[in-house]
Design an enzyme around this catalytic site. Sequence first.
Site, mmCIF file in Angstrom:
data_model
loop_
_atom_site.group_PDB
_atom_site.id
_atom_site.type_symbol
_atom_site.label_atom_id
_atom_site.label_comp_id
_atom_site.label_asym_id
_atom_site.label_seq_id
_atom_site.Cartn_x
_atom_site.Cartn_y
_atom_site.Cartn_z
ATOM 1 N N LYS A 126 -18.584 -18.452 3.011
ATOM 2 C CA LYS A 126 -20.035 -18.365 3.234
ATOM 3 C C LYS A 126 -20.778 -17.664 2.109
ATOM 4 O O LYS A 126 -20.355 -16.615 1.641
ATOM 5 C CB LYS A 126 -20.297 -17.602 4.533
ATOM 6 C CG LYS A 126 -19.861 -18.355 5.772
ATOM 7 C CD LYS A 126 -20.226 -17.584 7.012
ATOM 8 C CE LYS A 126 -19.975 -18.405 8.266
ATOM 9 N NZ LYS A 126 -20.116 -17.581 9.460
ATOM 10 N N ARG A 142 0.820 -1.215 0.000
ATOM 11 C CA ARG A 142 0.000 0.000 0.000
ATOM 12 C C ARG A 142 0.853 1.264 0.000
ATOM 13 O O ARG A 142 0.475 2.269 -0.611
ATOM 14 C CB ARG A 142 -0.946 -0.002 1.203
ATOM 15 C CG ARG A 142 -2.108 -0.958 1.002
ATOM 16 C CD ARG A 142 -3.011 -1.028 2.202
ATOM 17 N NE ARG A 142 -4.240 -1.748 1.892
ATOM 18 C CZ ARG A 142 -5.051 -2.238 2.801
ATOM 19 N NH1 ARG A 142 -4.774 -2.091 4.082
ATOM 20 N NH2 ARG A 142 -6.148 -2.875 2.448
ATOM 21 N N GLY A 184 -13.527 -4.661 0.797
ATOM 22 C CA GLY A 184 -14.941 -4.316 0.857
ATOM 23 C C GLY A 184 -15.364 -3.360 -0.248
ATOM 24 O O GLY A 184 -16.439 -3.493 -0.836
ATOM 25 N N GLY A 203 -8.318 -9.937 -0.115
ATOM 26 C CA GLY A 203 -7.049 -10.356 0.503
ATOM 27 C C GLY A 203 -6.573 -11.744 0.129
ATOM 28 O O GLY A 203 -5.417 -11.947 -0.253
#
Length: 399
Positions: free
Chosen positions: A200, A42, A376, A353
Site C-alpha cells: 500500500k 536478534r 518501523g 522483514g
Amino acid sequence: MTGPLRFSDLCASGQARGKRVFIRADLNVPQDDSGAITEDTRVRASVPCIRMALDAGAAVMVTSHLGRPTEGAFKPEDSLAPVAKRLGELLGTEVRLVANWVDGGFAVAPGEVVLLENCRVNPGEKKNDEGLSRKMAALCDIYVNDAFGTAHRAEATTHGIARFAPIACAGPLLAAEIDAISKALANPKRPLVAIVAGSKVSTKLTILKALSEKVDQLIVGGGIANTFMLAAGLPIGKSLAEPDLLSEARAVIDGMAARGAEVPIPTDVVVAQEFKADAAATVKKAADVAAGDMILDIGPETAARLAAQLKSAGTIVWNGPVGVFEFAPFEQGTKAIAQAIAASSAFSIAGGGDTLAAIAKYGIEKDVGYISTGGGAFLEMLEGKTLPAIEILNERASK
C-alpha cells in the site's frame, strides 16, 4: 549535534571496569508453540555489545521485551528463559534469568551477565513511567541502548531510564544503524537510488514523499507500483491499488521530474488471473494489461532496466520486494533486484522483514553494505525523523 556517547569508547577508555552496566537489547525472537526459538538473528546480534561489556570488566544486566505481554500479569509464555539458554550457548557462559528485578535485590558480579525478565511485563513500561524509569536507572552506573528495533518508541527501558541513569550511551548495534543511515542519506555517494515496495502507498506515503526530495531514482514495487502505474495512465486490471491516492502518486512523479529525477514506471509486468503460488504467469507489456489480470511482479524488461540502474548507483536504500517473491512464478523481479544490488559497487542499506527474507532467500547477505535490524524504526529514520530513544542519548551527550 555530535550524536550519542558510544559504549565502545567508554569500554576502550576503561570507564566500564567494575561498573554496573544495563543493556537494553532487542531479543524479541520468533518462537514455535512449544516456546523454542525458530530464528535467532536478534540474539546473535546482541552478543557483541554484551561481550564488549564483559571484556571491559563490567557487571552486566541485559533486558528485552518478548511478544506482547500484559503489563503486571506475567505468564510462562512471556518468559525470556529460551533466550537466556540461547544467549548462554552463544557466550559460552551461564546466563542467569532474574525475575521481579525492578526493585533490585539481586547480585551481579563484574565479568558476570544476567538476563532480566521480559521488561514489557513491568507496569508503566509502555507509558514511559517516570517512577519505573528512576528505579531502573538506580540499578546501573551505565545505561546502554542497543535495541534499534524499538528506538522509535519512547518506553521506560528505551527512553525513561536514559534520562536518569548516571551515564547513557549507544551500544555498537545502535551506533552502526545511525552510521549506516547517515551514510546513505546525510552524505550519500550519488546517484542515490531508493527502492520502496509494499502492498500500500498509504502505509509508505510519508517515506515516499521524504525520499522523493532526496533521491535520484525512486523505484516503486508491489501494490505501490500499481498505484503509480495507474497515475501514469496505464491499465492495471484487477490488481491491488489505491485509486484515492493517485494525486499523491502524481505529485511524487512530478516533483521528482521537476528536479531531473525519476520514478521508473514498469514497461512490462507478470500477470495472473488469481493470487496463488501455482497460478499461470504471463508476461505482458504494461499497456496491454487486461481487465481480469492481476499484476504480481515486474517483467523481465523492467527488471533488466532497473538492474542496470542499480549497478551504476552510488548508494542504494532498499525497503520491500518488488513482486510476490514467495511464489516461484512471481519472484524473478525481486531476484533480479537482489542480484543487481549484490553486484553493485554502491553502498547499500536494506531493512524491513520482507526485505530481509528476500536477502536470505537469494543468499546475498555478504553483498549488502548494511542490513538494518529495525522495521518501523528503519522507516522512520529514512523519513528523516529523530527517534525518541536516539534523541534522549543525543541530549545526554550534549550536556
